[in-house]
Motif scaffolding. Structure first.
Motif, mmCIF file in Angstrom:
data_model
loop_
_atom_site.group_PDB
_atom_site.id
_atom_site.type_symbol
_atom_site.label_atom_id
_atom_site.label_comp_id
_atom_site.label_asym_id
_atom_site.label_seq_id
_atom_site.Cartn_x
_atom_site.Cartn_y
_atom_site.Cartn_z
ATOM 1 N N GLY A 443 0.663 -1.588 -0.071
ATOM 2 C CA GLY A 443 -0.490 -0.186 -0.097
ATOM 3 C C GLY A 443 1.407 1.261 0.351
ATOM 4 N N PRO A 444 0.179 3.254 -0.139
ATOM 5 C CA PRO A 444 0.545 3.739 0.387
ATOM 6 C C PRO A 444 1.910 3.923 1.510
ATOM 7 N N ARG A 445 2.646 4.963 1.302
ATOM 8 C CA ARG A 445 3.976 4.857 1.714
ATOM 9 C C ARG A 445 4.286 5.697 2.358
ATOM 10 N N ILE A 454 3.790 11.483 1.548
ATOM 11 C CA ILE A 454 3.476 9.818 1.430
ATOM 12 C C ILE A 454 2.950 9.540 -0.790
ATOM 13 N N LEU A 513 -5.911 8.309 -0.212
ATOM 14 C CA LEU A 513 -4.862 7.339 -0.053
ATOM 15 C C LEU A 513 -5.354 6.153 -0.558
ATOM 16 N N TYR A 522 -7.301 2.526 3.101
ATOM 17 C CA TYR A 522 -6.027 2.313 3.431
ATOM 18 C C TYR A 522 -6.646 3.095 5.606
ATOM 19 N N LEU A 534 -4.847 3.165 10.691
ATOM 20 C CA LEU A 534 -4.557 3.134 9.390
ATOM 21 C C LEU A 534 -4.294 1.521 8.293
ATOM 22 N N VAL A 538 -0.323 -0.340 4.963
ATOM 23 C CA VAL A 538 0.195 0.707 5.069
ATOM 24 C C VAL A 538 1.793 0.935 5.837
ATOM 25 N N CYS A 540 5.843 2.235 6.641
ATOM 26 C CA CYS A 540 6.488 3.910 7.298
ATOM 27 C C CYS A 540 7.461 3.648 7.435
#
Length: 692
Positions: A443-445, A454, A513, A522, A534, A538, A540
């Motif tokens: 998923g998004p970082r 993002i 997202l 997300y 989240l 996702v 980080c």
């Protein structure tokens, strides 16, 4: 927060000065902190909220832009051989700044514009996500050695939606006349601003009669405590001596001297804060000590006092209480003065009391549990503030660091790892692929170790909305399971937040997202626990840093690559470049991140040096310095690596760079004793190399 309002009773400039001083103290502590130590987090929720409230009122853009415009004015006057205008007052509103002069000044140089013979305006340029108006749209190139034309500008308070700054030099004396309690609070607020504000950096401040709670938050070296009689003798002598210098030089006065760039030793004004003694606390030294010579405008000395006047001093300014309002004369305007109560002052003193404590900080990635999807409506959530939810620092896993020696000794790295020397073909700027742990998340970082970004979101949101949504997503990455109350306190400190404010932001962040392959958003929907989370997919960079560092420190042989991979995630200071009025909740996290980055960089550098890999050691130290540019322990690592490589000139450059950084933070400070010993060695080696 609009710039023409008070926060905690304080002006935006006072809030800005306090935050600047807090930042300076944190940087000093990070510089002095040894591996195995960290900066103490706020001890109470009240203290943490206090920083958030100050940040909402932060006017650092205004201060910087106004100073730059005034520097341009000085430069213009210098080039055109004219004195500085006699400035009395400045009003700063969302539309920009208005300057008021005592004499006709019809010719306004850029970036100013003349509104009438005695009034200039300065247009603002406002960022869409900030209430800080940042006046000065067309300021020219930066001046190499700027001169502050009016170094004693201080905010009295607000009026008609604008912040009012007075030029203390134009007043000579400012007398506060009102009830003892109110007058004292006004004097205390002005004292804190004078002792922290960038606009008053060159002021020589003497303080008589203020309690310790008022003095504690002031920048070190900018103020000194004195007795009233001694303080009055000081400013009287200062005014007399500067007047004599002007007479001997045949110079008209201060406004001419600054514009002509002459008699620069006279430019810094002396300001005496003289508080009337409390009832029942009068001593012989606190009796009326009004100077025999009244404080004249632009003669090097100013007085702010709550003592009653004798009615003999002509030309002094007064801030007088009139029933429920206050009036500033001679401008003749009603004003709501800034105030500082002692209870608030004590909390501010606690906030800026930065303490170094034992215990390296390497938090485990917070547990991520899929949120329930019982409801599609955020309005169904409860506003119950008692819901649990802050996981970022409540559960620290320190085993990886505390079980491994991380010290400053020359051979301490041997117990951390025994990696083989790195490939000599590798550039010191190269690092391993930063995607060591990214393959597990699709998923998004979220990137926090540098500018906040993002990656992988749907890129169709307006820039202003992206900034706010980015802060929300970053908060949830570090505070999984946050309740609505916690979210409100973080993103809107000190403000009562309605569903109509909170829920649209959450919905925008969720839409931005998008959804995971399993169909879940997300930004998870609120479940039975009423917690914001989240989606597990996702990722980080901070969580990955912790996992890589923990694995590398625990691995022993072969752990260097994981430490290097962790450091390669670092792109700069954590949360670099965020809006100064936002992310107040993140500052303790940022300090923890800086401590961890410096610890890991030092561990890798020492281990690499012990193994003869000076290239890896230099890379590790440089990477850590991007997070904390004056981390002295890392400079020592880099200097040792330069010596090991036979590059004594580079070692000398590193020492000069460190000294320059320390000087920018603390002009009167210098390198510590351990680094000084390395300086002697560097000088000796360089001299020997030159001789041969």
């Amino acid at each position: 927060m609009p710039i023409g309002t008070l926060t905690l009773g304080l002006s935006a400039l006072t809030c800005t000065g306090l935050l600047a001083e807090l930042g300076r103290r944190r940087r000093r502590a990070q510089r002095a902190r040894q591996p195995g130590q960290r900066l103490r987090r706020p001890t109470t929720a009240t203290t943490a909220r206090l920083e958030g409230q100050l940040r909402v009122a932060n006017a650092v853009l205004t201060v910087t832009a106004l100073r730059t415009a005034l520097h341009q004015l000085t430069e213009h006057c210098h080039r055109t051989n004219r004195p500085l205008p006699d400035l009395e007052m400045i009003r700063i509103a969302p539309a920009g700044a208005t300057l008021y002069f005592a004499t006709d000044e019809p010719d306004a140089p850029a970036p100013f514009a003349a509104a009438d013979a005695r009034t200039w305006t300065l247009a603002s340029t406002r960022r869409s996500d900030s209430e800080d108006p940042a006046p000065c749209r067309h300021v020219g190139a930066q001046i190499e050695d700027p001169v502050d034309p009016y170094p004693a500008l201080v905010a009295l308070g607000v009026t008609e939606g604008a912040m009012v700054l007075v030029n203390l030099e134009a007043a000579g004396t400012l007398r506060i006349v009102g009830t003892a309690r109110e007058s004292e609070q006004i004097l205390h607020a002005m004292t804190v601003e004078l002792g922290t504000s960038e606009l008053c950096r060159s002021v020589q401040l003497d303080i008589a009669g203020c309690p310790p709670e008022i003095v504690d938050p002031l920048e070190s070296g900018r103020a000194r405590l004195t007795e009233p009689a001694a303080g009055h003798r000081w400013i009287e002598a200062r005014q007399r001596d500067i007047g004599a210098l002007f007479d001997q030089a045949g110079h008209p006065g201060m406004l001419h001297a600054r514009a002509a760039h002459v008699l620069d030793d006279t430019w810094a004004p002396a300001v005496l804060i003289d508080a009337a003694p409390s009832v029942g606390a009068v001593s012989a030294s606190q009796t009326e000590t009004r100077p025999a010579v009244p404080m004249a405008p632009y003669r090097g000395a100013c007085l702010i006092t709550t003592r009653p006047g004798t009615g003999e001093a002509a030309g002094e300014w007064t801030l007088c209480e009139d029933r429920s309002s206050w009036r500033l004369d001679p401008p003749g305007i009603e004003i709501e003065p800034q105030r500082l109560e002692l209870t608030h002052a004590a909390r501010l003193a606690d906030l800026v009391d930065v303490v170094i404590e034992d215990g390296p900080v390497l938090p485990a990635p917070p547990p991520v549990r899929p949120g329930g999807a019982d409801t599609d409506d955020d309005d169904a959530a409860s506003d119950n503030p008692s819901q649990p939810g802050t996981a970022s620092s409540a559960s620290l896993d320190l085993d990886a660091l505390t079980s491994v020696p991380v010290t400053t000794g020359p051979h301490s790295g041997q117990s951390i790892l025994e990696a083989e020397p790195a490939n000599e073909e590798r550039s010191v700027n190269d690092g391993p692929d930063d995607g060591v742990l990214r393959d597990s998340a699709t998923g998004p970082r979220i990137l926090l170790l540098g500018p906040v970004e993002i990656i992988g979101a749907i890129d169709d949101a307006p820039a202003g909305r992206r900034r706010r949504a980015t802060e929300l997503i970053a908060y949830l990455a570090l505070r999984p399971g946050a309740s609505q109350h916690q979210l409100d306190e973080a993103l809107w400190p000190g403000v009562r937040v309605s569903r109509g404010t909170r829920n649209p932001l959450v919905s925008r962040a969720r839409a931005w997202l998008g959804n995971a392959p399993d169909g879940q958003p997300y930004v998870a929907m609120l479940g039975e626990g009423q917690e914001y989370r989240l989606h597990p997919e996702v990722s980080c960079d901070w969580h990955d840093f912790c996992a890589l560092a923990r694995r590398g420190l625990a691995a022993g042989i072969g752990g260097a690559d994981d430490l290097e991979a962790a450091l390669n995630l670092v792109r700069g200071r954590p949360f670099l470049g965020v809006n100064p009025a936002a992310y107040g909740w993140a500052e303790p996290d940022a300090q923890d991140m800086i401590s961890a980055i410096v610890n890991v960089a030092h561990a890798l550098a020492e281990a690499a040096l012990d193994l003869g890999d000076h290239r890896r050691a230099r890379w590790a130290a440089a990477r850590g310095i991007t997070a904390e540019p004056i981390a002295e322990v890392l400079y020592r690592d880099a200097i040792r690596a330069a010596h090991a490589a036979g590059d004594d000139q580079d070692a000398a450059k590193l020492l000069e760079s460190l000294r320059r950084g320390i000087g920018e933070l603390d002009p009167d400070d210098d390198i510590d004793e351990q680094t000084f010993a390395m300086t002697i060695d560097t000088i000796t080696r360089t001299a020997n190399a030159s001789a041969t």
